[in-house]
Design an enzyme around this catalytic site. Structure first.
Site, PDB file in Angstrom:
ATOM      1  N   ARG A 119       2.763  -8.202  10.321  1.00 23.02           N
ATOM      2  CA  ARG A 119       2.264  -6.997   9.644  1.00 23.02           C
ATOM      3  C   ARG A 119       2.345  -5.818  10.606  1.00 23.02           C
ATOM      4  NH1 ARG A 119      -2.737  -7.482   5.794  1.00 23.02           N
ATOM      5  NH2 ARG A 119      -1.397  -6.241   4.454  1.00 23.02           N
ATOM      6  N   GLN A 124       7.069  -3.470   6.958  1.00 20.29           N
ATOM      7  CA  GLN A 124       6.373  -3.226   5.697  1.00 20.29           C
ATOM      8  C   GLN A 124       7.257  -3.503   4.488  1.00 20.29           C
ATOM      9  OE1 GLN A 124       4.786   0.749   5.880  1.00 20.29           O
ATOM     10  NE2 GLN A 124       2.946   0.107   6.967  1.00 20.29           N
ATOM     11  N   ASP A 127       7.195  -7.204   3.600  1.00 17.70           N
ATOM     12  CA  ASP A 127       5.870  -7.819   3.509  1.00 17.70           C
ATOM     13  C   ASP A 127       5.604  -8.342   2.100  1.00 17.70           C
ATOM     14  OD1 ASP A 127       3.254  -8.593   3.715  1.00 17.70           O
ATOM     15  OD2 ASP A 127       2.492  -6.664   4.423  1.00 17.70           O
ATOM     16  N   SER A 130       1.886  -8.642   0.886  1.00 15.69           N
ATOM     17  CA  SER A 130       1.283  -7.429   0.345  1.00 15.69           C
ATOM     18  C   SER A 130       1.788  -7.115  -1.049  1.00 15.69           C
ATOM     19  CB  SER A 130       1.554  -6.240   1.283  1.00 15.69           C
ATOM     20  OG  SER A 130       0.831  -6.372   2.483  1.00 15.69           O
ATOM     21  N   TYR A 224      -5.755  -7.913   9.104  1.00 18.03           N
ATOM     22  CA  TYR A 224      -6.603  -8.905   8.447  1.00 18.03           C
ATOM     23  C   TYR A 224      -7.962  -8.967   9.149  1.00 18.03           C
ATOM     24  CZ  TYR A 224      -2.477 -10.790   6.041  1.00 18.03           C
ATOM     25  OH  TYR A 224      -1.374 -10.947   5.260  1.00 18.03           O
TER      26      TYR A 224
END
Length: 381
Positions: A119, A124, A127, A130, A224
């Site tokens: 992450r 991104q 990901d 997500s 996280y």
């Protein structure tokens, strides 16, 4: 590269690893894509759409391909069909798939787990955790609105005023923030709590009212939260109890990657909720944030109905597959060498971080520790 897309074998899996638009992008980049017939049917993508996008329909894709794509981990039978030195990209919960990891390593397969993509800013666009959490967060808000026997928004009419529903969201990661935003768009009053210090600003940015408790924050790596102690968990449950009791809808989305979901809500907390209340436990598959929730089922605890999530992104397979496919296409860009062939550059932190097995070895250290020893003895001659 010659890329193979396989049909998902799990009966409950409706998503597909590559959609026709993604196939077209790979074809434009010079790759060939072999699609197993029927691979996209459960997500409403038909074989003719794949062919029109430039794919070839083939039942023997895994045997021929340089890289095989799927949503869930390949079955052992499919892994046995792969050529040594080829690669796979999929979700791969290694700690729960140790025998499969052993087989992948023994067969000399380079495997990449989408949930292990670091992450970081540069990753991104890859990901998948997500992107799928976004779909799940939206979906759980819609389910809550459907299950609640009252309307979400404030309504002022000549016949009287209907007060807005009170929603409480626990966990303000991607899924939690999307749940907050969706409930707000539907007109509910939304309060939310997360153990991370940065969460309060994020909650407010999507229209929620952050709850502040007199507890230490639990910042973890990669955005996280880290695990909490048993004492802190008990104290948090006590402090959240009045907020839970006042809520018409409780949505829980807290998770720690690779570990059991934290227990945020006890059955006694739920029993104190009002008649007709709804609880949505998005983490039910990984142990549950709510005591008594069951994955894929709705159970009654006290006067509330508790809905346990199971493959929630798969309940919206079209958009979930589109987002996932783009994540995979972006990752494949890192796995393509200058001549367009598969090339894993382990000096790249994204490639290294997402890799589980390579060249007969388990590269993911936590999984290697669980397997307790090298696999050299099981490698074919």
């Amino acid at each position: 590269m010659l890329i193979s897309l396989v049909r998902e074998r799990a009966p409950e899996e409706t998503r597909v690893g590559l959609v026709p638009d993604a196939v077209a992008k790979l074809a434009a980049a010079g790759h060939r894509v072999l699609v197993e017939p029927g691979a996209g049917e459960r997500a409403d993508f038909g074989d003719p759409e794949y062919v029109q996008a430039g794919a070839e329909l083939a039942d023997d894709g895994p045997e021929r391909a340089d890289l095989t794509v799927s949503v869930r981990p390949l079955t052992g039978d499919t892994v046995a069909r792969l050529r040594r030195g080829t690669a796979t990209v999929s979700f791969l919960p290694a700690a729960q798939s140790l025998e499969l990891v052993r087989q992948l390593a023994g067969a000399g397969i380079t495997s990449f787990a989408l949930e292990l993509v670091p992450r970081i800013s540069r990753a991104q666009a890859m990901d998948a955790m997500s992107s799928q959490a976004l779909v799940a967060g939206y979906r759980c808000a819609i389910i809550a609105a459907d299950m609640l026997p009252r309307m979400f928004p404030l309504n002022m009419t000549a016949a009287g005023t209907l007060q807005p529903a009170q929603v409480l969201v626990l966990g303000a990661g991607v899924a939690g923030l999307q749940a907050i935003a969706t409930c707000r768009r539907l007109g509910a009053v939304v309060r939310a709590y997360d153990v991370r210090a940065a969460a309060a600003e994020e909650i407010a940015s999507v229209g929620g009212k952050p709850i502040e408790l007199d507890l230490e924050t639990l910042e973890g790596s990669g955005g996280y939260a880290r695990e909490m102690t048993a004492d802190r968990a008990r104290r948090q449950q006590e402090l959240l109890e009045p907020y839970i009791a006042a809520a018409d809808v409780l949505i829980t989305t807290a998770a720690v990657p690779g570990r059991q979901a934290p227990r945020l809500v006890t059955a006694d907390n739920v029993r104190r909720m009002k008649a007709g209340s709804v609880v949505i436990d998005l983490a039910a598959e990984t142990g549950g944030n709510v005591e008594g929730s069951v994955p894929g089922e709705t159970v009654r605890i006290g006067r509330a109905r508790v809905w346990g999530g199971r493959n929630v992104p798969g309940q919206l397979p079209g958009p979930a597959s589109r987002l996932l496919a783009q994540n995979i296409v972006n990752l494949l860009g890192l796995l393509t060498g200058p001549e367009g062939r598969f090339s894993a550059d382990f000096a790249d932190e994204i490639v290294a971080g997402a890799c589980v097995t390579h060249d007969g070895q388990v590269r993911h250290e936590p999984t290697k520790a669980l397997l307790q020893g090298p696999l050299d003895a099981e490698r074919p001659a």
